[in-house]
Design a protein around this motif. Sequence first.
Motif, PDB file in Angstrom:
ATOM      1  N   GLY A  83       0.778  -1.238   0.000  1.00 12.32           N
ATOM      2  CA  GLY A  83       0.000   0.000   0.000  1.00 12.32           C
ATOM      3  C   GLY A  83       0.807   1.285   0.000  1.00 12.32           C
ATOM      4  N   LYS A  84       2.148   1.210   0.056  1.00 12.28           N
ATOM      5  CA  LYS A  84       2.928   2.461   0.011  1.00 12.28           C
ATOM      6  C   LYS A  84       2.922   2.999  -1.413  1.00 12.28           C
ATOM      7  CE  LYS A  84       6.788   0.651   1.636  1.00 12.28           C
ATOM      8  NZ  LYS A  84       8.174   0.556   2.104  1.00 12.28           N
ATOM      9  N   SER A  85       3.284   4.260  -1.592  1.00 11.37           N
ATOM     10  CA  SER A  85       3.223   4.854  -2.929  1.00 11.37           C
ATOM     11  C   SER A  85       4.210   4.151  -3.859  1.00 11.37           C
ATOM     12  CB  SER A  85       3.533   6.349  -2.869  1.00 11.37           C
ATOM     13  OG  SER A  85       4.910   6.546  -2.644  1.00 11.37           O
ATOM     14  N   TYR A  86       3.934   4.209  -5.147  1.00  7.99           N
ATOM     15  CA  TYR A  86       4.810   3.571  -6.128  1.00  7.99           C
ATOM     16  C   TYR A  86       6.227   4.144  -6.003  1.00  7.99           C
ATOM     17  CZ  TYR A  86       6.552   2.012 -10.702  1.00  7.99           C
ATOM     18  OH  TYR A  86       7.292   1.449 -11.704  1.00  7.99           O
ATOM     19  N   GLN A  87       6.332   5.471  -5.805  1.00  4.35           N
ATOM     20  CA  GLN A  87       7.641   6.100  -5.613  1.00  4.35           C
ATOM     21  C   GLN A  87       8.384   5.471  -4.433  1.00  4.35           C
ATOM     22  OE1 GLN A  87       9.734   8.325  -7.012  1.00  4.35           O
ATOM     23  NE2 GLN A  87       8.361   7.972  -8.751  1.00  4.35           N
ATOM     24  N   GLU A  88       7.656   5.250  -3.352  1.00  6.08           N
ATOM     25  CA  GLU A  88       8.292   4.649  -2.177  1.00  6.08           C
ATOM     26  C   GLU A  88       8.598   3.166  -2.409  1.00  6.08           C
ATOM     27  OE1 GLU A  88       7.041   6.416   1.865  1.00  6.08           O
ATOM     28  OE2 GLU A  88       5.242   6.427   0.641  1.00  6.08           O
TER      29      GLU A  88
END
Length: 513
Positions: free
Chosen positions: A106-111
């Motif tokens: 669930g973390k951002s794609y960037q992360e």
Amino acid sequence: AADFGIHDALKKLGIKDVNEGTSTGSNNFSSGDIISSYSPVDGSLIAKVKTTTKADYEKVMSTATVAFKEWRTKPAPLRGEIVRQFGDKLRELKEPLGKLVSYEMGKSYQEGLGEVQEMIDICDFAVGLSRQLHGLTMHSERPGHRMYEQYHSLGVVGIISAFNFPVAVWAWNTALAWICGDVCVWKPSEKTPLCGIACQNIASSVLKANNLQEGISCLINGDYKVGELMTQDNRIPLVSATGSIRMGKIVAQAVAARLGKSLLELGGNNAIIVTPDADLKMTVIGAVFGAVGTAGQRCTSTRRLIIHDSMYDKVKDAIVAAYQQLRIGNPLDENNHVGPLIDTDAVAQYKKALEKVVAEGGKLIVKGGVLEGKGYESGCYVKPAIAEAKNNFEIVQHETFAPVLYLLKYSGDVENAIAIQNGVVQGLSSAIMTNNLREAEHFLSAWGSDCGIANVNIGTSGAEIGGAFGGEKETGGGRESGSDAWKVYMRRQTNTINYTTELPLAQGIKFDL
Ligand code: UN1
């Protein structure tokens, strides 16, 4: 819903989706009950994975122990070459793996991409280190004697990792363990089993291509009961565990009972001190990213802002204004800042924290709440919240793995802020925002921050792999990744060699026969 290339990513990572059957990683003997991995992004079932039974575990341990006997005989730089190839494979698969991390956790794609970058970075670090596993030489007190120390491989390293960094923490451990000549058995979080399978597939493809035994990297699946098999197992000299303080205490006691070693990375309660000399713009970026990044689910997430009373209203207004700009939604959509929490249990914990802070006398100044409706069907999306609170509130003392930020006030000298910052049981990450040299140095001094990480004009999260990562007090005391963290993955041996024809004793002791 648009699938953001998930199907394609799963394929590239060798994972069967739910329509294709049960997925198992390479060298995984799991035959037990099924774990279903649901995405917190859209609530859909991604894939099914089998858990490891006691009998499966025995098979894994026998491949691991056999592999260790061979692996430890390889020169360390050669082991480094394998880690180099592993890093190259990660570069190739950075996008699909980052996407899976984002979709399953669930973390951002960037992360998600950032997390894979941490894996690549630790591989590079480990490759260099594979030629630098130095011991010291020291002068013997006896004539004609040489004394030195060397580091030898330890054995099978057990790795227990958490859902929030479902791939990087494993890589920190594995890349170092491998160059040290150890083999790894990994139990990923049962909340992110597919990330485990993806990594295991990558590791074993590299081992296979080099005709090395697959047992150098092993995967086991399941909940704490599977972890217990490792903590109680004498064949595992080191258990490296990342997770809650509660879990860490159980692991530490089980491993200590058999006098094994444990490396613990447990909870944090990280604060940023905002002094009268703080740069407001930097403070806002550092605090907001620290508090809402990964939806507040990093062990280094910013939980407390300790603000000087002269700055309090200014900082509060700027942070509250920044929170109004946050876009919450699908983490694969790069327009969003904040994704979902890992599951609905985490949402319940978040709601409880908000109720508790109010019950204890705190005031919610950014209310929060669970999001509903289109795009939020998984029930895992929450609004980041801010509460004005006191450090001694029970809820402020407790780490809630969610985007809840507590504003605390201090007056007078920086000592007072440091006392608040240190006034919790955890000791992971800490930061001070100041342009005042005296305040900064005070914060970094022996009577300053009591945390494993102390930053000046940077937030609490986002540590680089080159430094040793970990914390004091109930954070567990372990250090992973950079600096000399490798030493815990090896056993140290002190050697003394006598090249004379006499046998003098140390300490001048006379013993004539
Ligand atoms: C964790 O949350 O378990 O400092 C690790 C950071 C990351 C690692 C966090 N490099 O935010």
